[in-house]
Design a protein around this motif. Structure first.
Motif, PDB file in Angstrom:
ATOM      1  N   ALA A  76      69.191  17.609   8.380  1.00 19.23           N
ATOM      2  CA  ALA A  76      68.673  18.395   9.511  1.00 19.23           C
ATOM      3  C   ALA A  76      68.475  17.504  10.729  1.00 19.23           C
ATOM      4  N   LEU A  77      68.016  16.281  10.499  1.00 19.16           N
ATOM      5  CA  LEU A  77      67.832  15.337  11.604  1.00 19.16           C
ATOM      6  C   LEU A  77      69.178  14.936  12.197  1.00 19.16           C
ATOM      7  N   TYR A  78      70.136  14.625  11.328  1.00 17.62           N
ATOM      8  CA  TYR A  78      71.448  14.199  11.820  1.00 17.62           C
ATOM      9  C   TYR A  78      72.137  15.344  12.578  1.00 17.62           C
ATOM     10  N   ASP A  79      71.969  16.559  12.083  1.00 18.00           N
ATOM     11  CA  ASP A  79      72.542  17.723  12.774  1.00 18.00           C
ATOM     12  C   ASP A  79      71.927  17.877  14.170  1.00 18.00           C
ATOM     13  N   VAL A  81      70.762  15.540  16.072  1.00 18.10           N
ATOM     14  CA  VAL A  81      71.300  14.527  16.985  1.00 18.10           C
ATOM     15  C   VAL A  81      72.713  14.916  17.411  1.00 18.10           C
ATOM     16  N   GLN A  82      73.510  15.400  16.460  1.00 15.87           N
ATOM     17  CA  GLN A  82      74.869  15.813  16.812  1.00 15.87           C
ATOM     18  C   GLN A  82      74.865  16.967  17.817  1.00 15.87           C
ATOM     19  N   SER A  83      73.899  17.869  17.685  1.00 19.67           N
ATOM     20  CA  SER A  83      73.822  19.005  18.608  1.00 19.67           C
ATOM     21  C   SER A  83      73.198  18.625  19.945  1.00 19.67           C
ATOM     22  N   GLY A  84      72.480  17.502  19.978  1.00 24.95           N
ATOM     23  CA  GLY A  84      71.841  17.050  21.204  1.00 24.95           C
ATOM     24  C   GLY A  84      70.409  17.518  21.374  1.00 24.95           C
ATOM     25  N   SER A  85      69.881  18.306  20.434  1.00 22.64           N
ATOM     26  CA  SER A  85      68.495  18.755  20.575  1.00 22.64           C
ATOM     27  C   SER A  85      67.516  17.600  20.387  1.00 22.64           C
ATOM     28  N   ILE A  86      67.923  16.591  19.624  1.00 24.15           N
ATOM     29  CA  ILE A  86      67.203  15.317  19.530  1.00 24.15           C
ATOM     30  C   ILE A  86      68.222  14.246  19.895  1.00 24.15           C
ATOM     31  N   PRO A  87      68.070  13.579  21.037  1.00 20.23           N
ATOM     32  CA  PRO A  87      69.115  12.658  21.481  1.00 20.23           C
ATOM     33  C   PRO A  87      69.167  11.317  20.766  1.00 20.23           C
ATOM     34  N   LEU A  88      68.062  10.908  20.124  1.00 21.65           N
ATOM     35  CA  LEU A  88      67.986   9.609  19.466  1.00 21.65           C
ATOM     36  C   LEU A  88      67.407   9.764  18.069  1.00 21.65           C
ATOM     37  N   ALA A  89      67.935   8.990  17.118  1.00 25.52           N
ATOM     38  CA  ALA A  89      67.370   9.050  15.762  1.00 25.52           C
ATOM     39  C   ALA A  89      67.853   7.860  14.948  1.00 25.52           C
ATOM     40  N   PHE A  90      67.169   7.638  13.849  1.00 24.43           N
ATOM     41  CA  PHE A  90      67.628   6.681  12.853  1.00 24.43           C
ATOM     42  C   PHE A  90      68.434   7.417  11.784  1.00 24.43           C
ATOM     43  N   GLY A  91      69.445   6.746  11.261  1.00 27.75           N
ATOM     44  CA  GLY A  91      70.201   7.254  10.115  1.00 27.75           C
ATOM     45  C   GLY A  91      70.430   6.122   9.142  1.00 27.75           C
ATOM     46  N   SER A  92      70.183   6.350   7.850  1.00 25.10           N
ATOM     47  CA  SER A  92      70.351   5.269   6.867  1.00 25.10           C
ATOM     48  C   SER A  92      71.225   5.727   5.702  1.00 25.10           C
ATOM     49  N   GLY A  93      70.751   5.534   4.471  1.00 20.10           N
ATOM     50  CA  GLY A  93      71.591   5.786   3.294  1.00 20.10           C
ATOM     51  C   GLY A  93      72.199   7.164   3.221  1.00 20.10           C
ATOM     52  N   ALA A  94      71.437   8.198   3.597  1.00 12.49           N
ATOM     53  CA  ALA A  94      71.933   9.571   3.509  1.00 12.49           C
ATOM     54  C   ALA A  94      72.928   9.910   4.618  1.00 12.49           C
ATOM     55  N   GLU A 135      84.005   3.853  16.781  1.00  7.96           N
ATOM     56  CA  GLU A 135      84.848   5.047  16.608  1.00  7.96           C
ATOM     57  C   GLU A 135      84.359   5.909  15.453  1.00  7.96           C
ATOM     58  N   ALA A 136      83.865   5.277  14.394  1.00  3.52           N
ATOM     59  CA  ALA A 136      83.372   6.036  13.237  1.00  3.52           C
ATOM     60  C   ALA A 136      82.263   7.001  13.644  1.00  3.52           C
ATOM     61  N   PHE A 137      81.381   6.563  14.526  1.00  2.00           N
ATOM     62  CA  PHE A 137      80.269   7.400  14.987  1.00  2.00           C
ATOM     63  C   PHE A 137      80.715   8.346  16.093  1.00  2.00           C
ATOM     64  N   ARG A 138      81.461   7.812  17.056  1.00  2.00           N
ATOM     65  CA  ARG A 138      81.844   8.625  18.212  1.00  2.00           C
ATOM     66  C   ARG A 138      82.694   9.820  17.800  1.00  2.00           C
ATOM     67  N   GLU A 139      83.488   9.673  16.776  1.00  2.00           N
ATOM     68  CA  GLU A 139      84.300  10.790  16.282  1.00  2.00           C
ATOM     69  C   GLU A 139      83.427  11.945  15.803  1.00  2.00           C
ATOM     70  N   ARG A 140      82.171  11.631  15.447  1.00  2.31           N
ATOM     71  CA  ARG A 140      81.224  12.654  14.971  1.00  2.31           C
ATOM     72  C   ARG A 140      80.191  13.016  16.035  1.00  2.31           C
ATOM     73  N   GLY A 141      80.468  12.691  17.284  1.00  2.00           N
ATOM     74  CA  GLY A 141      79.554  13.047  18.370  1.00  2.00           C
ATOM     75  C   GLY A 141      78.328  12.174  18.459  1.00  2.00           C
TER      76      GLY A 141
END
Length: 338
Positions: A76-79, A81-94, A135-141
């Motif tokens: 839900a957090l990663y989604d 960030v991808q949608s832009g409703s939360i512009p910054l976040a941490f992402g780890s193992g999941a 590129e790995a991240f930018r391809e996913r927004g």
């Protein structure tokens, strides 16, 4: 008297207009954390907030959103960030489900035992700004902005683990990450995934026989209370990627992007110090409050696990492709751990 009142009214109006203009020009950056207040991520985020607000003279404010304030699942957090409703976040193992190449940071025995060296290399332009990683991240927004090392991933179990054979059939809990499962299968274990909030009772009831966390998490969640051994193999560190929404990031001015680079550069060593203090203090607490037995593997013992973990690199490459292989090669070269 009337003229004086009119001047006062005009002054108040002018002040009000200035306040509206100031508030209209101010920005708020929402920053989602995977961890609760009082965690390593929270300590880093507080420093990030302080530096950003200082460097922008208050034109940017940072709103911290600890775990639970944005939802209950990491996806839900990663989604968000991808949608832009939360512009910054941490992402780890999941994060592997969103950015498969990010599983690189879950590989065992790729980073060295030296934690500060790991933090410096992961945040170096050679890796962080490299084409395959970006590129790995930018391809996913998304866009990776920094890497936060949060300390060694430490094993806890109800039996001593000193050689790979001691892991045979061990039901050890791992994050919901396919590469982590493969890593522990390589040692002979039987990895299982259990929701973080259910893990304490699972360990207590024997549904899981082992666990993998940074020290601060073992203490914070009380996992050490229901385990007999804590094993330091220095096989990997827990790493969280500070990432931004790509459209949001590209919409920033050059000055703000440069400011972000300055902030994250300043936080490399500060982030290391934060996790070092957290983990050292929490380990002392664990020792004081329990009789859990601490095992530190020797270099010779670690080498046996390293040999068994090495083939999992190819599993990673097969799963994510050439870009993941290129990112892995960069790390191996920078760390000189081939």
């Amino acid at each position: 008297m009337k003229m004086k009142l009119n001047k006062i009214a005009l002054g108040i109006t002018a002040f009000g207009l200035m306040s509206v203009a100031a508030s209209a020009s101010a920005e708020t950056w929402r920053f989602g954390l995977e961890e609760i207040e009082g965690s390593v991520q929270h300590g880093y985020a507080e420093e990030f907030k302080k530096l950003v607000e200082e460097k922008t003279d208050g034109e940017v404010t940072v709103e911290l959103l600890p775990y639970g304030s944005w939802g209950s699942t990491y996806s839900a957090l990663y989604d968000a960030v991808q949608s832009g409703s939360i512009p910054l976040a941490f992402g780890s193992g999941a994060l592997g489900g969103t950015v498969p190449e990010s599983q690189l940071l879950s590989l065992n025995f790729v980073t060295p035992a030296d934690q500060l060296e790991t933090a410096k290399v992961l945040n170096s332009p050679a890796f962080l700004k490299s084409d395959p990683w970006q590129e790995a991240f930018r391809e996913r927004g998304l866009v990776p902005l920094a890497e936060l090392t949060e300390g060694y991933q430490v094993w806890t179990t109800n039996k001593p683990i000193e050689i790979p054979a001691d892991m045979d059939g061990l039901q050890i809990r791992v994050m919901d990450n396919s590469l982590l499962r493969e890593a522990y299968k390589a040692y002979g274990a039987a990895p299982i995934s259990i929701a973080y909030g259910e893990l304490y009772s699972a360990l207590q009831q024997g549904q899981a026989e082992g666990n993998i966390q940074p020290v601060f998490a073992h203490e914070e969640m009380g996992f050490y209370e229901v385990q007999d051994y804590m094993i330091f193999a220095k096989q990997a560190q827990f790493v969280a990627t500070l990432m931004g929404n790509l459209d949001w990031y590209e919409g920033l001015g050059d000055e703000q992007q440069e400011m972000l680079d300055e902030v994250t550069a300043e936080l490399v060593e500060k982030g290391y110090n934060i996790q070092d203090e957290f983990n050292s203090t929490r380990l002392d607490t664990i020792k004081e409050k329990s009789d859990i037995k601490i095992i530190e593997l020797t270099d010779e013992q670690r080498e046996k696990f390293r040999e068994m973990a090495e083939p999992v690199r190819q599993t990673f490459i097969d799963d994510v492709g050439e870009r993941g292989e290129q990112a892995l090669d960069i790390l191996l070269e920078e760390f000189d751990t081939e």
